[in-house]
Design an enzyme around this catalytic site. Sequence first.
Site, PDB file in Angstrom:
ATOM      1  N   TYR A  51     -53.738 -28.749   8.331  1.00  0.00           N
ATOM      2  CA  TYR A  51     -52.721 -29.123   9.521  1.00  0.00           C
ATOM      3  C   TYR A  51     -51.753 -27.860   9.672  1.00  0.00           C
ATOM      4  O   TYR A  51     -52.054 -27.274  11.083  1.00  0.00           O
ATOM      5  CB  TYR A  51     -51.863 -30.173   8.901  1.00  0.00           C
ATOM      6  CG  TYR A  51     -50.506 -30.301   9.781  1.00  0.00           C
ATOM      7  CD1 TYR A  51     -50.601 -30.462  11.072  1.00  0.00           C
ATOM      8  CD2 TYR A  51     -49.529 -30.517   8.902  1.00  0.00           C
ATOM      9  CE1 TYR A  51     -49.369 -30.654  11.720  1.00  0.00           C
ATOM     10  CE2 TYR A  51     -48.149 -31.084   9.491  1.00  0.00           C
ATOM     11  CZ  TYR A  51     -48.155 -31.050  11.156  1.00  0.00           C
ATOM     12  OH  TYR A  51     -46.951 -31.216  11.683  1.00  0.00           O
ATOM     13  N   ILE A  52     -51.185 -27.338   8.748  1.00  0.00           N
ATOM     14  CA  ILE A  52     -50.333 -26.121   9.292  1.00  0.00           C
ATOM     15  C   ILE A  52     -51.230 -25.044   9.339  1.00  0.00           C
ATOM     16  O   ILE A  52     -50.998 -24.210  10.303  1.00  0.00           O
ATOM     17  CB  ILE A  52     -49.253 -25.898   8.374  1.00  0.00           C
ATOM     18  CG1 ILE A  52     -48.654 -27.417   8.142  1.00  0.00           C
ATOM     19  CG2 ILE A  52     -48.134 -24.784   8.373  1.00  0.00           C
ATOM     20  CD1 ILE A  52     -47.328 -27.222   6.921  1.00  0.00           C
ATOM     21  N   TYR A  79     -45.739 -30.649  -8.331  1.00  0.00           N
ATOM     22  CA  TYR A  79     -45.985 -30.005  -7.002  1.00  0.00           C
ATOM     23  C   TYR A  79     -45.006 -28.837  -6.666  1.00  0.00           C
ATOM     24  O   TYR A  79     -45.564 -27.571  -6.517  1.00  0.00           O
ATOM     25  CB  TYR A  79     -46.008 -30.794  -5.940  1.00  0.00           C
ATOM     26  CG  TYR A  79     -45.962 -30.173  -4.744  1.00  0.00           C
ATOM     27  CD1 TYR A  79     -47.015 -29.240  -4.226  1.00  0.00           C
ATOM     28  CD2 TYR A  79     -45.027 -30.229  -3.776  1.00  0.00           C
ATOM     29  CE1 TYR A  79     -46.998 -28.642  -2.953  1.00  0.00           C
ATOM     30  CE2 TYR A  79     -44.825 -29.761  -2.493  1.00  0.00           C
ATOM     31  CZ  TYR A  79     -45.959 -28.733  -2.002  1.00  0.00           C
ATOM     32  OH  TYR A  79     -45.797 -27.972  -0.871  1.00  0.00           O
ATOM     33  N   PHE A 105     -38.928 -46.739   2.948  1.00  0.00           N
ATOM     34  CA  PHE A 105     -38.958 -46.526   1.527  1.00  0.00           C
ATOM     35  C   PHE A 105     -37.511 -46.670   0.911  1.00  0.00           C
ATOM     36  O   PHE A 105     -36.709 -45.355   0.841  1.00  0.00           O
ATOM     37  CB  PHE A 105     -39.381 -45.232   0.918  1.00  0.00           C
ATOM     38  CG  PHE A 105     -40.986 -45.294   1.247  1.00  0.00           C
ATOM     39  CD1 PHE A 105     -41.728 -46.623   1.195  1.00  0.00           C
ATOM     40  CD2 PHE A 105     -41.924 -44.014   1.525  1.00  0.00           C
ATOM     41  CE1 PHE A 105     -43.037 -46.706   1.376  1.00  0.00           C
ATOM     42  CE2 PHE A 105     -43.246 -44.095   1.396  1.00  0.00           C
ATOM     43  CZ  PHE A 105     -43.821 -45.467   1.709  1.00  0.00           C
ATOM     44  N   THR A 154     -42.231 -24.822  -0.694  1.00  0.00           N
ATOM     45  CA  THR A 154     -41.676 -26.120  -0.423  1.00  0.00           C
ATOM     46  C   THR A 154     -40.185 -26.335  -0.677  1.00  0.00           C
ATOM     47  O   THR A 154     -39.484 -25.700  -1.393  1.00  0.00           O
ATOM     48  CB  THR A 154     -42.615 -26.955  -1.182  1.00  0.00           C
ATOM     49  OG1 THR A 154     -42.031 -28.134  -1.022  1.00  0.00           O
ATOM     50  CG2 THR A 154     -42.307 -26.660  -2.715  1.00  0.00           C
ATOM     51  N   ASN A 174     -61.974 -25.114   1.893  1.00  0.00           N
ATOM     52  CA  ASN A 174     -63.019 -26.079   1.262  1.00  0.00           C
ATOM     53  C   ASN A 174     -63.253 -27.192   2.007  1.00  0.00           C
ATOM     54  O   ASN A 174     -63.824 -28.156   1.301  1.00  0.00           O
ATOM     55  CB  ASN A 174     -62.775 -26.235  -0.167  1.00  0.00           C
ATOM     56  CG  ASN A 174     -61.254 -26.869  -0.608  1.00  0.00           C
ATOM     57  OD1 ASN A 174     -60.831 -27.350   0.531  1.00  0.00           O
ATOM     58  ND2 ASN A 174     -61.151 -27.182  -1.915  1.00  0.00           N
ATOM     59  N   LYS A 227     -45.494 -24.587  -7.106  1.00  0.00           N
ATOM     60  CA  LYS A 227     -44.981 -23.321  -5.957  1.00  0.00           C
ATOM     61  C   LYS A 227     -44.214 -22.357  -6.433  1.00  0.00           C
ATOM     62  O   LYS A 227     -44.229 -21.289  -6.308  1.00  0.00           O
ATOM     63  CB  LYS A 227     -44.628 -24.253  -4.946  1.00  0.00           C
ATOM     64  CG  LYS A 227     -45.622 -25.142  -3.995  1.00  0.00           C
ATOM     65  CD  LYS A 227     -46.471 -24.241  -3.168  1.00  0.00           C
ATOM     66  CE  LYS A 227     -47.475 -25.023  -2.485  1.00  0.00           C
ATOM     67  NZ  LYS A 227     -48.402 -24.197  -1.734  1.00  0.00           N
TER      68      LYS A 227
HETATM   69  N1  UDP Z   1     -41.070 -42.605   4.325  1.00  0.00           N
HETATM   70  C1  UDP Z   1     -40.857 -44.097   4.630  1.00  0.00           C
HETATM   71  N2  UDP Z   1     -41.991 -44.530   4.557  1.00  0.00           N
HETATM   72  C2  UDP Z   1     -43.228 -44.054   4.756  1.00  0.00           C
HETATM   73  C3  UDP Z   1     -43.376 -42.636   4.661  1.00  0.00           C
HETATM   74  C4  UDP Z   1     -42.254 -41.924   4.300  1.00  0.00           C
HETATM   75  O1  UDP Z   1     -39.762 -44.364   4.644  1.00  0.00           O
HETATM   76  O2  UDP Z   1     -44.276 -44.765   4.924  1.00  0.00           O
HETATM   77  C5  UDP Z   1     -39.890 -41.834   4.122  1.00  0.00           C
HETATM   78  C6  UDP Z   1     -39.792 -41.048   2.854  1.00  0.00           C
HETATM   79  O3  UDP Z   1     -39.139 -41.740   1.748  1.00  0.00           O
HETATM   80  C7  UDP Z   1     -38.976 -39.601   3.205  1.00  0.00           C
HETATM   81  C8  UDP Z   1     -39.199 -39.516   4.538  1.00  0.00           C
HETATM   82  O4  UDP Z   1     -39.699 -40.743   5.113  1.00  0.00           O
HETATM   83  O5  UDP Z   1     -37.522 -40.223   3.119  1.00  0.00           O
HETATM   84  C9  UDP Z   1     -40.114 -38.296   5.027  1.00  0.00           C
HETATM   85  O6  UDP Z   1     -41.390 -38.541   4.084  1.00  0.00           O
HETATM   86  P1  UDP Z   1     -42.689 -37.903   4.092  1.00  0.00           P
HETATM   87  O7  UDP Z   1     -43.625 -38.449   3.150  1.00  0.00           O
HETATM   88  O8  UDP Z   1     -43.136 -37.461   5.540  1.00  0.00           O
HETATM   89  O9  UDP Z   1     -42.159 -36.198   3.745  1.00  0.00           O
HETATM   90  P2  UDP Z   1     -41.302 -35.647   2.679  1.00  0.00           P
HETATM   91  O10 UDP Z   1     -40.079 -35.735   2.675  1.00  0.00           O
HETATM   92  O11 UDP Z   1     -41.970 -36.460   1.329  1.00  0.00           O
HETATM   93  O12 UDP Z   1     -41.947 -34.501   2.473  1.00  0.00           O
END
Ligand code: UDP
Length: 327
Positions: free
Chosen positions: A11-12, A142, A207, A118, A32, A146
């Site tokens: 992606y990036i 993870y 979430f 990150t 890969n 990094k």
């Molecule tokens: N999130 C959510 N529902 C989902 C996927 C993500 O509520 O189905 C929330 C997650 O808890 C975080 C934010 O969206 O607070 C961004 O999550 P993402 O996985 O996109 O990126 P991250 O912050 O993990 O790098």
Amino acid sequence: MKIFVSGGAGYIGAITSAELIAAGHQVVVFDNFYQGHAAAVPPEATLIQGDLADINAVRAAFAAHPDIDGIMHFASYTLVGESMEQPLRYLRDNVVSAGNLLEVAVAAGVRRFILSSTANLFDEPEQMPIEADNKIVPGSPYGESKFFIERMLHWFERIYGLKYACLRYFNASGDTPERGEDHDPETHLIPLILQVALGQRPHITVFGNDYPTPDGTCIRDYIHVVDLAQAHILAMEALDRIGARRYNLGNGNGFSVLQVIEAARKVTGHPIPHVIGPRRPGDPAVLIASSAAIRAELGWQPRYPAIETIVASAWEWHRTHPHGYAD
Ligand code: UDP
């Protein structure tokens, strides 16, 4: 310059490769295809299918291209949650792959290196927004992987004179008309929301809504992938001058999960139903970057800071590629 882009079909990496070519650079992509797509690689780039875990494949790539000026290292396992279940993919495999690349790079005389790092280095923010010199407390294997690669770069600078920059991404998001986010499985918020708008999912699950934030949902700093790509190019072009630097990359603005869903409702015109689910383990309440250092030192300026613009760019790609690169 001629730039070796590991993970340049991802992606990036693919979007940065396209921006590098548009800026007049040459690109050699090494990937890969674990998460990458051949169709994402710009046709002007040279594409080598190979795995960083295989040092002989890396050696062969550099032997075929003895005139590489710099490396952008995107190839990596990248998921916090997965790293809590399969820590050695991160603590061993990410680190070994980076070590192989560094060993070959130094032997080949390459002295410029940009690392995709990150925000997961900052599990204990000392203040918000988070400065680049915040104490490092990785939030997962993870983040730890990094951090370890950042430390490798520190020593490679001391021992071999490698010039490097570590770019700590906050939430990379948005797409270009030609290239977009296509992971399997998809775990990121914006593409998942847009799958609801496309009718591919009934709802988006939020979430947790009991965080200490104004609406109870997590706040993140979403940064457009093209702005990230530009930061890589600025850093690569400035490396000989800046030497060894670590930068945080975000817009300095946070948006809650509910605010992102609301922006997507406006952009798509779709009601995008949501349901509240449990918290996702490992999610901090708020992550916002201070990019003061890269703004001051390299003149970096995000071109697409508004959340609606970011979501609209993602919608444009997902609407026209509802099955990603398979379309
Ligand atoms: N999130 C959510 N529902 C989902 C996927 C993500 O509520 O189905 C929330 C997650 O808890 C975080 C934010 O969206 O607070 C961004 O999550 P993402 O996985 O996109 O990126 P991250 O912050 O993990 O790098």
